[in-house]
Design a protein around this motif. Structure first.
Motif, PDB file in Angstrom:
ATOM      1  N   TYR A   1     -32.132  31.801 -57.737  1.00 33.70           N
ATOM      2  CA  TYR A   1     -33.480  31.901 -57.187  1.00 33.70           C
ATOM      3  C   TYR A   1     -34.527  32.089 -58.276  1.00 33.70           C
TER       4      TYR A   1
ATOM      5  N   PHE B   1     -37.987  33.475 -59.000  1.00 28.55           N
ATOM      6  CA  PHE B   1     -38.920  34.436 -58.418  1.00 28.55           C
ATOM      7  C   PHE B   1     -40.376  34.061 -58.668  1.00 28.55           C
TER       8      PHE B   1
ATOM      9  N   ASN C   1     -40.884  31.088 -56.228  1.00 29.41           N
ATOM     10  CA  ASN C   1     -40.450  31.361 -54.846  1.00 29.41           C
ATOM     11  C   ASN C   1     -39.686  30.177 -54.249  1.00 29.41           C
ATOM     12  N   ARG C   2     -38.627  29.779 -54.948  1.00 27.16           N
ATOM     13  CA  ARG C   2     -37.822  28.648 -54.496  1.00 27.16           C
ATOM     14  C   ARG C   2     -36.471  28.677 -55.218  1.00 27.16           C
TER      15      ARG C   2
ATOM     16  N   GLU D   1     -42.137  37.473 -50.147  1.00 28.51           N
ATOM     17  CA  GLU D   1     -43.082  36.949 -51.132  1.00 28.51           C
ATOM     18  C   GLU D   1     -44.359  37.773 -51.159  1.00 28.51           C
TER      19      GLU D   1
ATOM     20  N   LYS E   1     -43.148  42.459 -52.707  1.00 24.92           N
ATOM     21  CA  LYS E   1     -42.004  42.417 -53.607  1.00 24.92           C
ATOM     22  C   LYS E   1     -41.210  43.716 -53.507  1.00 24.92           C
TER      23      LYS E   1
END
Length: 490
Positions: free
Chosen positions: A185, A187, A190-191, A293, A296
């Motif tokens: 992942y 961060f 965000n994917r 998202e 956090k």
């Protein structure tokens, strides 16, 4: 209304049924009574059969049901906790292609190191928050390189908890938290990590559908429900790795809160709201169960592989006739510092906090005229506590400074001596709770099914059973001698 929690451990499976109104355990069961086998085909390798896990899960649920303490049809939701970082591979018919490469397997260390160098340290740490290291992505890459005939048949890869959920429901899903522990992942974006996918040449079709941790991951299949004597359609509403789940079970959800466990492995797990990372990836940062998202919540994890494994090994080589409770009592017969006997408890594969070195377990300074079984047992407990202190100091370097640590009163924390040693050498008080991973998974299921209005409601009846404060016992000289010994091995 009842909740079923399943904890897929390395040594055994534990299942608990919890009353949603009182949050009290109605029934629990652990299976098997002896420790589950780990297959070691080569030094540093460690595998387990996913089919064995599934058989043991069914057996634990069956034992709970057969106690006759509740109506199984009152179970409203299922939650799953599982040993982290493992790799399970299935084909298009959901048949397992090979045994799972589990968390303490070290074969992919160099695979991860090469990825770290090729992608770039700065890129990996800022986006993945970790080195690819010996995690699930590197294990999948190892299969791709070394077992291409297996890789070519993969329909989906999974973490161990995803596999149990699949067996229960017939559906395959995962979460950001699970993907982050596998180092899949990104961060910052965000994917899924394009760096990892492109470097290793993974097909994105191999990835399961991504769902929130607290959400529906499928419903109990009719055939499985009939076999387990449960109601068809019960939703699986929570899945998390054992350490994030342990933190959840101790109501550790907000920045600054810290949990610890001393089971097969030893872990300190603190929650942060910062996308922070250790420059050497000695401690690791993953998405916590309540990560979003817009909010956090990261789990900063220190892991020591050989904690419970070291104590189990010692029990075995001492003959196995004494219980852990008896061993704990015998340890108290030796003085603090074990009269110079030192133990490095690192005999269970590569240790991340030691830069993925395989140091091995060692007894040092044995005096044949002084040291007894009591000294050996105490020295192992002290060596484990010293390893926790060593790792906690790394966490402190990275801004994690706990003022209190929460732990379940189980495993090594059942030992008063170990708990006192842990508290005195770290300088941090410990709150002990009567809770465990299977209970946490059950409460997580209640949160995911919205049976609880909030996590706060899920833990409204939880209170510590004991608070252990640091005393004046000075173990610093023994710790610094231990640390000097360790650093000679690095």
């Amino acid at each position: 209304m009842l909740l079923l929690g399943i904890d897929l451990g390395t040594s055994s499976i534990k299942a608990s049924v919890v009353d949603a109104d009182t949050q009290k355990v109605v029934a629990s069961a652990q299976y098997p009574d002896t420790e589950s086998p780990i297959t070691v085909l080569h030094p540093g390798w460690a595998e387990q059969s996913p089919g064995m896990w599934w058989e043991h899960v069914q057996k634990a649920i069956e034992i709970c049901n057969n106690k006759g303490l509740y109506n199984p049809f009152d179970i409203a939701a299922i939650g799953i906790a599982y040993q982290m970082h493992g790799l399970v591979l299935v084909d298009k018919n959901q048949q397992v292609l090979r045994d799972s490469i589990i968390w303490c397997d070290s074969r992919a260390v160099e695979t991860g190191n090469r990825a770290f160098d090729a992608i770039g340290e700065a890129q990996c740490l800022s986006h993945l928050l970790n080195s690819p290291g010996n995690f699930t992505a590197s294990k999948l890459a190892w299969v791709k390189e070394n077992e291409p005939e297996v890789y070519d048949r993969i329909d989906k890869f999974m973490l161990p908890g995803d596999f149990i959920s699949m067996r229960l429901t017939g559906e395959i899903s995962t979460s950001i938290s699970s993907l982050s522990e596998g180092i899949f992942y990104d961060f910052l974006n965000n994917r899924l990590s394009k760096d990892i996918i492109n470097y290793f040449g993974f097909d994105e079709a191999l990835f399961p559908a991504i769902q929130p941790v607290f959400s529906s991951h499928g419903s109990l299949a009719s055939s499985v429900a009939q076999k387990l004597k449960l109601k068809p359609g019960i939703p699986v509403t929570y899945k998390a790795g054992d350490q994030p789940n342990n933190a959840l079970s101790l109501n550790v959800l907000n920045p600054g809160e810290v949990a610890a466990t001393a089971g097969t492995s030893g872990v300190i797990y603190g929650v942060s709201d910062q996308l922070a990372y250790d420059q050497q990836s000695r401690v690791n940062t993953f998405a916590h169960v309540n990560y979003a998202e817009t909010q956090k919540r990261l789990g900063v994890l220190l892991c020591i592989n050989g904690v419970g494994s070291m104590y189990r090994w010692l029990k075995s080589v001492l003959g196995g006739s004494e219980s852990y409770l008896q061993m704990n009592s015998k340890a108290a017969e030796a003085p603090a510092g074990s009269e110079g006997l030192l133990v490095l408890p690192f005999g269970n594969g590569a240790e991340r906090m030691l830069n993925n070195k395989i140091v091995g377990a060692q007894f040092c300074n044995i005096d044949l005229n002084i040291h007894s079984q009591a000294h050996m047992i105490r020295a192992v407990q002290e060596g484990i506590a010293f390893a926790f202190r060593y790792g906690l100091d790394i966490m402190r370097e990275n801004g994690m400074n706990p003022t209190v640590i929460r732990a379940g009163k189980n495993n090594l924390f059942l030992s008063e001596l170990f708990t006192e040693t842990f508290v005195n050498i770290t300088g941090v008080p410990v709150e002990l709770y009567k809770n465990d991973g299977s209970v946490g998974a059950a409460l997580g299921a209640g949160i995911g099914a919205k049976i609880f209005s909030s996590p706060k409601q899920a833990f409204e009846h939880m209170h510590p059973v004991e608070l252990v404060q640091p005393s004046t016992k000075n173990l610093e000289p023994a710790y610094h001698e231990w640390k000097t010994l360790l650093q000679k091995q690095l």
